[in-house]
Design a protein around this motif. Sequence first.
Motif, mmCIF file in Angstrom:
data_model
loop_
_atom_site.group_PDB
_atom_site.id
_atom_site.type_symbol
_atom_site.label_atom_id
_atom_site.label_comp_id
_atom_site.label_asym_id
_atom_site.label_seq_id
_atom_site.Cartn_x
_atom_site.Cartn_y
_atom_site.Cartn_z
ATOM 1 N N ALA A 54 -1.739 -1.207 -8.105
ATOM 2 C CA ALA A 54 -1.016 -0.708 -6.938
ATOM 3 C C ALA A 54 -0.232 0.555 -7.272
ATOM 4 C CB ALA A 54 -0.088 -1.800 -6.403
ATOM 5 N N LEU A 85 -0.620 4.516 -5.523
ATOM 6 C CA LEU A 85 0.440 5.002 -4.642
ATOM 7 C C LEU A 85 0.301 6.487 -4.328
ATOM 8 C CD1 LEU A 85 3.609 3.093 -5.901
ATOM 9 C CD2 LEU A 85 2.457 2.862 -3.691
ATOM 10 N N PRO A 123 -1.934 5.620 -0.588
ATOM 11 C CA PRO A 123 -0.853 4.667 -0.286
ATOM 12 C C PRO A 123 -1.319 3.500 0.589
ATOM 13 C CG PRO A 123 -0.123 6.935 0.022
ATOM 14 C CD PRO A 123 -1.599 6.994 -0.174
ATOM 15 N N THR A 124 -2.246 3.782 1.506
ATOM 16 C CA THR A 124 -2.728 2.704 2.385
ATOM 17 C C THR A 124 -3.433 1.622 1.591
ATOM 18 O OG1 THR A 124 -3.003 4.281 4.202
ATOM 19 C CG2 THR A 124 -4.160 2.172 4.381
ATOM 20 N N SER A 181 0.390 -10.731 -1.996
ATOM 21 C CA SER A 181 1.370 -11.602 -1.358
ATOM 22 C C SER A 181 0.696 -12.835 -0.759
ATOM 23 C CB SER A 181 2.117 -10.823 -0.266
ATOM 24 O OG SER A 181 2.970 -11.680 0.465
ATOM 25 N N GLU A 201 -0.936 -0.400 -0.342
ATOM 26 C CA GLU A 201 -0.280 -1.388 0.519
ATOM 27 C C GLU A 201 -1.189 -2.590 0.757
ATOM 28 O OE1 GLU A 201 1.739 -1.673 4.980
ATOM 29 O OE2 GLU A 201 0.614 0.115 4.375
ATOM 30 N N ARG A 202 -2.493 -2.345 0.967
ATOM 31 C CA ARG A 202 -3.433 -3.439 1.184
ATOM 32 C C ARG A 202 -3.519 -4.343 -0.035
ATOM 33 N NH1 ARG A 202 -8.643 -3.973 -0.014
ATOM 34 N NH2 ARG A 202 -8.808 -1.805 -0.642
ATOM 35 N N LEU A 248 -1.136 -4.881 -2.270
ATOM 36 C CA LEU A 248 0.094 -5.673 -2.375
ATOM 37 C C LEU A 248 0.148 -6.770 -1.317
ATOM 38 C CD1 LEU A 248 2.670 -2.843 -3.144
ATOM 39 C CD2 LEU A 248 1.716 -4.536 -4.729
ATOM 40 N N LEU A 249 -0.368 -6.493 -0.115
ATOM 41 C CA LEU A 249 -0.405 -7.538 0.912
ATOM 42 C C LEU A 249 -1.357 -8.664 0.509
ATOM 43 C CD1 LEU A 249 -0.400 -5.402 4.203
ATOM 44 C CD2 LEU A 249 1.457 -6.813 3.288
#
Length: 335
Positions: free
Chosen positions: A162, A166, A170-171, A181, A174-175, A177-178
Amino acid sequence: MAILWSPKGLAAVILVGEAFALVLALPPGRSADPLVYFGLASFLVQWTLMGSLAVAYALREPLSRLPLRLAIWALPAILVAVAGAVGAGAGAWLSWAGHREDFSNYVMPFMGVAMVAGVVGIALLVALMNLQEQRLRAEQAESDALRARVRPHFLFNTLNTAISLLQKSPTEAERVLLSLSDLFRASLAGEQDWSIADELAITRAYLDIEGARLGDRLRVDWHGDPPPHLTLPALLLQSLVENAVQHGIEPLREGGSISIEFTMDGPDLSIRVSNPVSTANATERKHRGHQIGLAATLQRLARRRPLPGRLVVERGSDRFVATAVLPFPPQATTR
């Protein structure tokens, strides 16, 4: 319990019943004619055992839906109830035949022994149940420890991926990291069953993470459409795929393709995950590599209720295959 209704199980029950009847007839002074007593005891014991098995078989579906503790208590209760019914029936028949005195000489001692056997059976089952719970807690702790050894490595790799994304995307960062999660939220939910759709979603989230890290080195082939209404242990497929990525794709400079296949064989669902392996040092890796992740998966399948699953591992010269086999009750696969 299903083994009790197989030919071998029924034969074993009959032999145990005959041995029990023989023990009842052996004590001196029990009867003037031990052979007659043995014959009557054998008759009562076999009717009691076969009747108990018949009742348990007729109630197998309701019993399978009960909590394990209640289901275990139900078995000796069935034995005692059937023993009382058989004894009452035998007493009524002896009274009708004009042998009322035989009821107190033969049937009453048998019923007393049957009641005692039921109480002892309950005590033994409760003790075994407590030991089983302790063993399951120990296996759960070992499974958690095994999974804990794998997770930090994956977490660090994902965060590094990730961070590297960055600046240029960045998109996509973010995907990643989601997806991370979602994956860890599922891990914190503990060992539970959920739908195949949920398992496929979390596995695809994991593959998205690894795809961002490995790029074109990771390819995935999907085969088969599993029945959507079936449930399976959470993170089962994901664990198999994670094992394939870590020990199959990562060590190969050129990467490779992971194959994920679902097949139904009667009431059994097979989940087959295969990955390439390097031919270098194959003998050394035969005893290492896949063991940590698969050991936890094997333990989870063995603890599956009401029907335990199994894990079949095949090690070829160029492919490693792990197949999880999950049996389901026949009615569960016909929705």
